[in-house]
Structure formats: structure tokens, C-alpha cells
Design an enzyme around this catalytic site. Sequence first.
Site, short mmCIF file in Angstrom:
data_model
loop_
_atom_site.label_atom_id
_atom_site.label_comp_id
_atom_site.label_asym_id
_atom_site.label_seq_id
_atom_site.Cartn_x
_atom_site.Cartn_y
_atom_site.Cartn_z
N GLU A 110 0.86 -1.19 0.00
CA GLU A 110 0.00 0.00 0.00
C GLU A 110 0.89 1.23 0.00
O GLU A 110 2.08 1.13 0.27
CB GLU A 110 -0.82 0.05 1.30
CG GLU A 110 -1.81 -1.05 1.46
CD GLU A 110 -2.46 -1.02 2.84
OE1 GLU A 110 -2.00 -0.28 3.73
OE2 GLU A 110 -3.44 -1.77 3.01
N LYS A 112 2.26 4.64 1.67
CA LYS A 112 2.41 5.13 3.04
C LYS A 112 2.05 6.61 3.03
O LYS A 112 2.85 7.46 2.60
CB LYS A 112 3.84 4.91 3.53
CG LYS A 112 3.99 5.30 5.00
CD LYS A 112 5.32 4.85 5.54
CE LYS A 112 5.46 5.15 7.03
NZ LYS A 112 5.01 6.46 7.47
N ASP A 114 1.34 10.29 4.27
CA ASP A 114 2.01 11.12 5.26
C ASP A 114 0.99 12.08 5.85
O ASP A 114 0.75 13.16 5.32
CB ASP A 114 3.14 11.89 4.55
CG ASP A 114 4.18 12.35 5.53
OD1 ASP A 114 4.08 11.98 6.71
OD2 ASP A 114 5.08 13.11 5.11
N TYR A 215 -6.23 1.81 6.93
CA TYR A 215 -5.21 0.83 6.57
C TYR A 215 -5.22 -0.41 7.45
O TYR A 215 -4.47 -1.34 7.22
CB TYR A 215 -3.81 1.44 6.54
CG TYR A 215 -3.38 2.18 7.77
CD1 TYR A 215 -3.21 1.53 8.99
CD2 TYR A 215 -3.13 3.55 7.73
CE1 TYR A 215 -2.82 2.21 10.12
CE2 TYR A 215 -2.74 4.25 8.86
CZ TYR A 215 -2.59 3.57 10.06
OH TYR A 215 -2.21 4.24 11.19
N LYS A 303 10.64 3.24 2.87
CA LYS A 303 10.51 4.68 2.67
C LYS A 303 11.30 5.21 1.47
O LYS A 303 12.37 4.71 1.16
CB LYS A 303 10.94 5.40 3.95
CG LYS A 303 9.97 5.09 5.07
CD LYS A 303 10.18 5.89 6.30
CE LYS A 303 9.72 7.29 6.28
NZ LYS A 303 9.75 7.92 7.60
N CYS A 395 46.28 26.46 -12.30
CA CYS A 395 45.85 25.16 -11.80
C CYS A 395 46.19 25.02 -10.31
O CYS A 395 47.33 25.28 -9.93
CB CYS A 395 46.54 24.04 -12.60
SG CYS A 395 46.24 22.41 -11.90
N CYS A 398 49.23 22.23 -10.27
CA CYS A 398 50.57 22.40 -10.86
C CYS A 398 50.88 23.85 -11.25
O CYS A 398 51.92 24.12 -11.84
CB CYS A 398 50.71 21.48 -12.07
SG CYS A 398 49.65 21.97 -13.42
N CYS A 412 43.16 22.54 -17.12
CA CYS A 412 44.59 22.65 -16.88
C CYS A 412 45.22 21.93 -18.08
O CYS A 412 44.99 20.73 -18.25
CB CYS A 412 44.98 21.96 -15.57
SG CYS A 412 46.74 21.55 -15.50
N CYS A 417 50.31 17.12 -15.16
CA CYS A 417 49.84 17.64 -13.86
C CYS A 417 49.58 16.45 -12.93
O CYS A 417 48.90 15.49 -13.33
CB CYS A 417 48.58 18.45 -14.10
SG CYS A 417 47.65 18.84 -12.61
S1 IVH Z 1 0.01 0.15 8.82
C1 IVH Z 1 1.34 -0.83 13.41
N1 IVH Z 1 -0.35 1.26 6.53
O1 IVH Z 1 2.73 5.20 9.07
C2 IVH Z 1 1.11 0.33 12.55
N2 IVH Z 1 0.48 2.62 8.28
O2 IVH Z 1 5.35 5.12 10.30
C3 IVH Z 1 0.40 -0.13 11.36
N3 IVH Z 1 0.84 4.95 7.66
O3 IVH Z 1 1.60 4.98 12.36
C4 IVH Z 1 0.42 0.86 10.36
N4 IVH Z 1 0.16 4.76 5.59
O4 IVH Z 1 0.21 6.36 10.68
C5 IVH Z 1 0.05 1.44 7.79
N5 IVH Z 1 -0.75 2.09 4.42
C6 IVH Z 1 -0.36 2.28 5.68
C7 IVH Z 1 0.04 3.55 6.15
C8 IVH Z 1 0.49 3.66 7.47
C9 IVH Z 1 0.62 5.60 6.52
C10 IVH Z 1 1.39 5.57 8.88
C11 IVH Z 1 0.69 5.18 10.14
C12 IVH Z 1 1.76 4.62 11.03
C13 IVH Z 1 2.98 5.25 10.45
C14 IVH Z 1 4.22 4.47 10.80
#
Ligand code: IVH
Length: 640
Positions: A110, A112, A114, A215, A303, A395, A398, A412, A417
Site C-alpha cells: 500500500e 504510506k 504522510d 489501513y 521509505k 591550476c 601544478c 589545466c 599535472c
Molecule cells: S500500517 C502498526 N499502513 O505510518 C502500525 N500505516 O510510520 C500499522 N501509515 O503509524 C500501520 N500509511 O500512521 C500502515 N498504508 C499504511 C500507512 C500507514 C501511513 C502511517 C501510520 C503509522 C505510520 C508508521
Amino acid sequence: MPSNAAKRVRQLTKLIREYDSAYFGEDRPKVSDSTYDALFRELESLEKAYPELLDPDSPTQHVDFIFDTRFQKRRHLKSMLSLTNAMDERELHEFDERIRKHTTPEYYTELKYDGLSINLTYQNGVLTGATTRGDGVMGEDITHSARTLSSIPLLIKNAPPLMEVRGEIVIPIEAFKKLNQEGANFANPRNAAAGSMRLLDASVTKTRPLEFFPYGLGGFEGTPPKSMVELHAFLKKCGFHLDTYRKLCHSIDEVQAFYETYKAKRPFLPFEIDGVVVKLNNLELAASLGSTARAPRSMLAYKFEAAVVTTVLEDILVQVGRTGVLTPVAALCPVKVGGVTVQRATLHNTEEIERKGIAIHDLVAIRRAGDVIPEVIGIIEQAPNRILFTMPATCPCCSTPVVKKSEKQHICPNSSCEEQVIMRITHFADQLQIDGLGEKTIRLLYAHKKLKSFPDIYKLTKKDCDLPGFAEKSISQLLSAIEKSRTQSLDRLIMALGIPLIGQTTAHTLAQHFHSIKDLLHAPKEALLAINGLGPESADSISSVPDKKNIIALAALFQHPVQQKTLAGLLFTLTGSLQSLTRDEARTRIESQGGAVSALSKKTHYLVIGADPGSKLDKAKSLKTPCLTEKEFLSLLDST
Ligand code: IVH
């Protein structure tokens, strides 16, 4: 245990606590994620190396969370953990190996997101609570805010008696920018999402285009889904919004491909992501693997590298290359980028420095992506005591007057050199893969007058190497590496000579046409020009190689492997889709001719580009990896 380890652990603990409190308590991070991660990982590895330094109260064991008294505290039914991070492919493979000790895995990948991690509680299908993660055990009650989001169902039909749904609150990047234009002052979209949810006035939250992406589950009464795939279907049925950026992967290579895909798509996604999450698909197995104090063992946050950081440009040095080209190099106040400390970065040439408006002492932004040489990308803030850079008139090595070839190129002109000689030998040893003969060793041998030219390498004796800093074992290893280099292929030797304009592809082609350096250097110009893909400038460059006699004598020391016409030792990376053969067929053909397919790195010899190439093409450009079209690739296969 060294006392400085204990001191560093104390330092790191203090810093991380301070950063945790700014991040979690105030939605106002003090340092970039990459800096935080680097410090955290340093603390983790020190605690691992010296278990006696591991304090149960260490931030690696739990997050010190400062609760905001404006909100009620609520306990999660099940703790909300964090994730273990992987920063590169090696760490992904290590995770895979750990999992493979228990099962042959299928991974669910999936994005991640932010944003702000939250926990929703449903009792008999009714949303009865929403909390922030807090310290993982208790969170802050933000139910009033959560109720304003259209992506959070207030009522779920056929729900179990009790369940917790966990996910991330995010805000589109465009909306974040708009909020700031309207006077808000959020550092990034994540803070905008967190700040918008942690408001007392839900009518303001309601105006923000926040989105909830679930998630996972926490506490659950009833029969929970058995796999991530089932979980996905379940959450969808409950009425949650699930993005389509997810995949069930059957191998770790597929996981890597998912990662690459989203790394390339990242700039075009409406929301910020900072990596992908890799999860064991089988949730029963995942539960049986349990978790460390901080994170489940069955998941990994893979990451993306935080490519950009800022630091002070302490000085601009001038480097002399093997061809005499002078390159300005940034001497930086050391800074960590993606886990690696960077102190030097290329500035390319004077024109670039002027275009970017950088001067010594300024605060600059630097970028490092993958294996690529770090680069100064621009200025962040001018220093009051800034010093403008000018190319020296002579240079730095040299003192020969510098020749300005163009706005971009200063050279140079003295081919004797010292720096040029040292860099030529370094290039030679690098191309012939002589382990142990790197720039530092070459400088040492040069300084002691043991190594002044390519042939000197093959005259080195044990006694010559008996210098301070050389261990006996490394001397014998070096001498045997030198001996071994005599069996390197002809194209590697051609490359090693450093003939201007002759890159890897041309060297390979030349090695196909000529059977020795002697034949190559004596070849009439017409013969060179008749070679497909060799332009007049490259032909000129070969014809005007100086000191041909000595080079031919040197080449006589080599015994190239007989089978020149194979892809032996060549590393290929494939990108995009090929029209006339599948990737697997391409791989089979490469391997049957002695080559190999691997991920793109400095070591890659050729990147084969199909239709719709991904981000690898950009990376290849910065690595200067030769690229082959499908047609060129096929003719290379056919010619061998
Ligand atoms: S699973 C046990 N899935 O990333 C924690 N986390 O750095 C299970 N996050 O605290 C998390 N996207 O807030 C999971 N697809 C995703 C996510 C995700 C973002 C965040 C989440 C977690 C943090 C950890």
C-alpha cells in the site's frame, strides 16, 4: 563498552525526545523526517550493540507523547504501534529473509500516506469515538472533528459489535498550499491535516478537504478478515474510501517494482506519500509473528529517500579531473541525506554556480538520490559574509595557467599535472576492478614515487607497498588483484585507458571489431569510421591517443578471455515495456550469453529502454549509464 557510546546514547535520547515532543505535541517538527530517522536508527543500533545501554524508557521503546489538555484522553482497545523502516533494497530483502524463516510469503503493498494517524471506534456500527495515536496506548479525543469528514462513515451496516478502524487523515497538497496562501502557516500537508483535525471548532474542520484512508483494524469483536485482501473488501463494504494504489505481490521483486512505480508517480499524486508499506497478506500469520516494543514484525515501511536537505556551503574547492577539466566542488557542513553523511557535492561548473546564485557561506539545498553523486540544487539563504567564487587563474595543483575553453569549461592544459596523472590511474584501476587500488592508495604510492603511470601498476612489488598504512594482508590482496586484472576483457581495458569520448558502449563495440589494443590504435581512420555508431570525433580521439608504443606494450601484459563475443560480466537493467520480447525472454537471452539483469546502480553497464520508461531513465542519466533502445539491444544480442 566505549564511554563515548554511552554519551552518544544520552545525546540521541535527549534530541529524539525533544523532536518527538515538537512533532507529536505541537504538530511542528523541528527537523526533517530523514534527520529524525537517521538519529533514531543510530540510537537503535547503539542499543543493539550495547544492550546494557538500553533504558526501558528509551524513545526507541515508546514515544514520549505530550498530551494536549484541550482534548480528553481515550484509551485504545489495542495499542497503536509504529512501523519498522527500510531505507533501501538491502533492508527490504533483510525483512523478506526474516519473514521467510516462517513462511513463503505473499505481500500486500500500500502507499504510506504522510498524514495524521487516527483510530475510529464503532460500537454496533455507530461511530462512537475518534482519537489521535497519542502515545500509542492513549490518544486525544477528536470525535467531533472526525464526524465532519465525508470519508468517515457515521453508521456501518452489518458491523461487528465492536471494532476499531485505523487509518491516516490526509489533505491534498493543493489544499495545503491554498490554506497557506490564505494566511495559514503549515510547514507541510501532514501538519495541515493534523492541525485541521486537532481543532476544537469542528465547523472549521468541516471546511477543510480532509480525507481518511483506512489501513487496518485494532480491537475487534467477532471474526476478523483473514488476509489483507479480505480486509480491503471488508473496509470497502463498510463504506470507507480505499485508493486503488495497492497490490498483492507474490515475490519481493514485485514489491520492489511497486515501490519503484510509486516513487516515479509520487510527484503526480494529489496527496503526500513518504514510501510504501509492505504487509504480510496472511493476517493470522502476521498476528502469530507478534511485534517488537514499537512495531509489528509482519510489516515494513519502505521509505522513499528524503532527497533534499539544507546545509552550509563552507567552501568551494577546485578539483582537477583526469582530462584536466577543473570542477568546482562544494565543501559542505556534513549532513545526513537518506542515512548517508554528505560533505562534498558537485557544482558542475562556474556557469552553474552563477545561475544558482550560490556563494561561499550561504545556506544551500542539496540532493542525493540513490547512488547519484550529491548535488547542490540551489540557495536557501544568502550569508552576510558570503564570498563569490571565481575560477583560479592557475591550476591549483601544478600552477599552469588555466585555459578557458568555454563559459562552462576551464582546463589545466598540462597533461603531466600530478592530479591528472593520479586521477587517470584511479580511473584505470577502477575500470579494471583492481580491488584495493583506490584513490587513497594510489595517492600514497604516488607520493612515495612507486606509481606514476599505468605500467608501474604491474611492476609493483611487496617491498614497494611496504608503506605506513598498508597491512601485510592488504598488500598481498592488492598484488593478487593486480595480477587478476590482467585477465580483464578488452573492452574494460579500452575503457581503462580513458580515451576522451570513448564510453562503455563504444568500448564494447570497439572490442567487437578489434582483437587487440594494437589493432585498435593502428587502425586507419576509415576503418574506425566504418564502425556503426562511431562518429568522426571519437575516431579522431582514438587516432590521436598519445604514447601509443607504451600503451601497446602495456596491453601485451593482458590475456583477455578468449570468448570476447559474449555479454559476460555485463549488467543490464530493463525499463519500460519491450515490444518484440517479454522481460522474461530478454532476461533469458541476456543470461544465456553470460550477462545478468539487476537493479539500476553505478555498476549497471546498460539500461534497456522500452516504451513508457519509468524513473530509471532519469536515474540512468545522472549515473551516466549508457542507454540502449530496443533495436540497439536486439542488435547487441545478435552480434554476440
Ligand atoms: S500500517 C502498526 N499502513 O505510518 C502500525 N500505516 O510510520 C500499522 N501509515 O503509524 C500501520 N500509511 O500512521 C500502515 N498504508 C499504511 C500507512 C500507514 C501511513 C502511517 C501510520 C503509522 C505510520 C508508521
